[in-house]
Design a protein around this motif. Sequence first.
Motif, PDB file in Angstrom:
ATOM      1  N   TYR A 247       0.790  -1.231   0.000  1.00  0.00           N
ATOM      2  CA  TYR A 247       0.000   0.000   0.000  1.00  0.00           C
ATOM      3  C   TYR A 247       0.829   1.291   0.000  1.00  0.00           C
ATOM      4  CZ  TYR A 247      -4.601  -2.127   0.175  1.00  0.00           C
ATOM      5  OH  TYR A 247      -5.753  -2.789  -0.151  1.00  0.00           O
ATOM      6  N   LEU A 248       1.649   1.505   1.004  1.00  0.00           N
ATOM      7  CA  LEU A 248       2.530   2.684   1.056  1.00  0.00           C
ATOM      8  C   LEU A 248       1.759   3.986   0.874  1.00  0.00           C
ATOM      9  CD1 LEU A 248       5.463   1.336  -1.178  1.00  0.00           C
ATOM     10  CD2 LEU A 248       5.291   1.229   1.306  1.00  0.00           C
ATOM     11  N   LYS A 249       0.609   4.116   1.552  1.00  0.00           N
ATOM     12  CA  LYS A 249      -0.230   5.288   1.340  1.00  0.00           C
ATOM     13  C   LYS A 249       0.332   6.560   1.965  1.00  0.00           C
ATOM     14  CE  LYS A 249      -4.699   3.444   0.081  1.00  0.00           C
ATOM     15  NZ  LYS A 249      -6.169   3.522   0.289  1.00  0.00           N
ATOM     16  N   GLU A 250       1.385   6.453   2.769  1.00  0.00           N
ATOM     17  CA  GLU A 250       2.032   7.665   3.251  1.00  0.00           C
ATOM     18  C   GLU A 250       2.825   8.346   2.139  1.00  0.00           C
ATOM     19  OE1 GLU A 250       4.018   7.724   6.924  1.00  0.00           O
ATOM     20  OE2 GLU A 250       2.253   7.070   8.033  1.00  0.00           O
ATOM     21  N   TRP A 251       3.111   7.596   1.069  1.00  0.00           N
ATOM     22  CA  TRP A 251       3.913   8.154  -0.026  1.00  0.00           C
ATOM     23  C   TRP A 251       3.151   8.245  -1.336  1.00  0.00           C
ATOM     24  CZ3 TRP A 251       8.058   3.933   1.141  1.00  0.00           C
ATOM     25  CH2 TRP A 251       8.563   4.135   2.429  1.00  0.00           C
ATOM     26  N   TYR A 252       2.145   7.365  -1.520  1.00  0.00           N
ATOM     27  CA  TYR A 252       1.389   7.334  -2.770  1.00  0.00           C
ATOM     28  C   TYR A 252      -0.087   7.578  -2.475  1.00  0.00           C
ATOM     29  CZ  TYR A 252       5.656   5.303  -4.645  1.00  0.00           C
ATOM     30  OH  TYR A 252       6.963   5.085  -5.007  1.00  0.00           O
ATOM     31  N   LYS A 253      -0.671   8.570  -3.124  1.00  0.00           N
ATOM     32  CA  LYS A 253      -2.025   9.041  -2.803  1.00  0.00           C
ATOM     33  C   LYS A 253      -3.057   7.931  -2.912  1.00  0.00           C
ATOM     34  CE  LYS A 253      -1.589  12.494  -5.731  1.00  0.00           C
ATOM     35  NZ  LYS A 253      -1.866  13.715  -6.535  1.00  0.00           N
ATOM     36  N   GLU A 254      -3.020   7.166  -3.978  1.00  0.00           N
ATOM     37  CA  GLU A 254      -3.980   6.076  -4.166  1.00  0.00           C
ATOM     38  C   GLU A 254      -3.419   4.734  -3.701  1.00  0.00           C
ATOM     39  OE1 GLU A 254      -4.955   6.087  -8.273  1.00  0.00           O
ATOM     40  OE2 GLU A 254      -5.921   8.062  -8.218  1.00  0.00           O
ATOM     41  N   GLY A 255      -2.270   4.785  -3.066  1.00  0.00           N
ATOM     42  CA  GLY A 255      -1.556   3.559  -2.739  1.00  0.00           C
ATOM     43  C   GLY A 255      -0.662   3.146  -3.882  1.00  0.00           C
ATOM     44  N   PHE A 256       0.371   2.396  -3.572  1.00  0.00           N
ATOM     45  CA  PHE A 256       1.334   1.950  -4.580  1.00  0.00           C
ATOM     46  C   PHE A 256       0.764   0.807  -5.420  1.00  0.00           C
ATOM     47  CE2 PHE A 256       5.000  -1.003  -5.416  1.00  0.00           C
ATOM     48  CZ  PHE A 256       5.651  -0.219  -6.360  1.00  0.00           C
ATOM     49  N   ASN A 257       0.177  -0.192  -4.752  1.00  0.00           N
ATOM     50  CA  ASN A 257      -0.251  -1.417  -5.422  1.00  0.00           C
ATOM     51  C   ASN A 257      -1.323  -2.042  -4.542  1.00  0.00           C
ATOM     52  OD1 ASN A 257      -0.097  -4.007  -6.882  1.00  0.00           O
ATOM     53  ND2 ASN A 257       1.167  -4.702  -5.167  1.00  0.00           N
ATOM     54  N   THR A 258      -2.568  -1.582  -4.697  1.00  0.00           N
ATOM     55  CA  THR A 258      -3.610  -1.910  -3.741  1.00  0.00           C
ATOM     56  C   THR A 258      -4.419  -3.143  -4.149  1.00  0.00           C
ATOM     57  OG1 THR A 258      -5.246  -0.496  -4.820  1.00  0.00           O
ATOM     58  CG2 THR A 258      -3.836   0.529  -3.129  1.00  0.00           C
ATOM     59  N   THR A 259      -5.113  -3.696  -3.170  1.00  0.00           N
ATOM     60  CA  THR A 259      -6.012  -4.825  -3.430  1.00  0.00           C
ATOM     61  C   THR A 259      -7.044  -4.460  -4.483  1.00  0.00           C
ATOM     62  OG1 THR A 259      -5.753  -5.530  -1.121  1.00  0.00           O
ATOM     63  CG2 THR A 259      -7.611  -6.450  -2.345  1.00  0.00           C
ATOM     64  N   GLU A 260      -7.614  -3.260  -4.380  1.00  0.00           N
ATOM     65  CA  GLU A 260      -8.645  -2.848  -5.326  1.00  0.00           C
ATOM     66  C   GLU A 260      -8.090  -2.717  -6.738  1.00  0.00           C
ATOM     67  OE1 GLU A 260     -12.179   0.494  -5.777  1.00  0.00           O
ATOM     68  OE2 GLU A 260     -10.398   0.977  -4.576  1.00  0.00           O
ATOM     69  N   ARG A 261      -6.940  -2.085  -6.889  1.00  0.00           N
ATOM     70  CA  ARG A 261      -6.343  -1.937  -8.225  1.00  0.00           C
ATOM     71  C   ARG A 261      -6.082  -3.311  -8.844  1.00  0.00           C
ATOM     72  NH1 ARG A 261      -3.456   1.540 -11.549  1.00  0.00           N
ATOM     73  NH2 ARG A 261      -1.550   0.709 -12.482  1.00  0.00           N
TER      74      ARG A 261
END
Length: 356
Positions: free
Chosen positions: A86-100
């Motif tokens: 996820y890395l949501k502290e650095w990437y707004k939508e997350g880096f590589n999310t479950t939803e994507r």
Amino acid sequence: MYESNGEKYFIVDSHMHYWNAAPDNWVPGHEQYAKGWIECFHAYQGLGPPETHWSIEHFQKYSEDDLLKDVFEDGHVDKAIFQPTYLKEWYKEGFNTTERNGLLGEKHPGKFITNTRFDPRDGDVGLDQLKRDVERWGAKGLKLYTAEWNNGSRGYKLSDPAAYRFLEAAQNLGIKNVHVHKGPTIWPLDKDAFDVSDIDHCATDFPDLNFIVEHVGLPRIEDFCFMATQEPNVYAGLSVVIGGLMHALPHFFAKVMGELLFWVGEDKMTFGSDYGIWEPKWQIEGFVNWEMPDEPAYADYPKLGVAGKKKILGLNAARLYDIDVPKEFQLLDDNSAAAQDDAQLVDDRSQPVAGA
């Protein structure tokens, strides 16, 4: 499906991603971390053959068409398992999310399995999200990043009471496979947060969960092997091992594989390309052709035959995830074959002898 020298291999890529690390997804104020992370990933790609290297722009955000071509059309993969980060502290939508990942999987039925994740530092909100993710995507597995930053915290241990609460919840939701990043660090995460000792603790306490240690704890290969050999539910995920070492460091690759074969065994290893760091095609083809060096330094290590390669490249992961493997790709079980032969002898003896 991959075929080589008359042998057919059922390929399960059990560790791959569909990320977005383009600059328009960077969190304002944390651009240096988002940029540094993806550049560190990109540097790891340099350990593969030169002809497989991508530009940084392509690496930051490859397309759906790129993934389908690289993994399935060219890459020999029969089934791919998405592992989120996820890395949501650095990437707004997350880096590589479950939803994507899951949305792409829904567009291409039968090709993907979508795993989800949790972070015990998220508390009750995280438990609710885990339940929704499992129900929405039918996840059978998790990918955990114990070194991920979260609201000032720079990591957690799976042996923490908070993590046990999530593992119990995941198990109750039907999760059975837990992939954990325990290997080389990526800047700016802390290397010590990837230590494998917490796996030793929770694997004993959760015997019905399978813990697939991605990247086998590198550089702590000895720590991992001595732990995995005593824990029957700990597996070696070979992502990074093949992609990062087989081409760039062949002698070290042989040592790591030798240690794994000796201590852990070919029945407890799973292939993962780590796409899009490395494409699966060259890894699969190279691994099928790989042999333990015939040199004194490697004389104590077991050899890896065709059957073992078939297990590692797909059959082991298929067993963990209840993936149906066509009969032509399955291994003949020697014990079953012997039992069938014995049964046939009994049947033959039960028939009347002609002319009697």
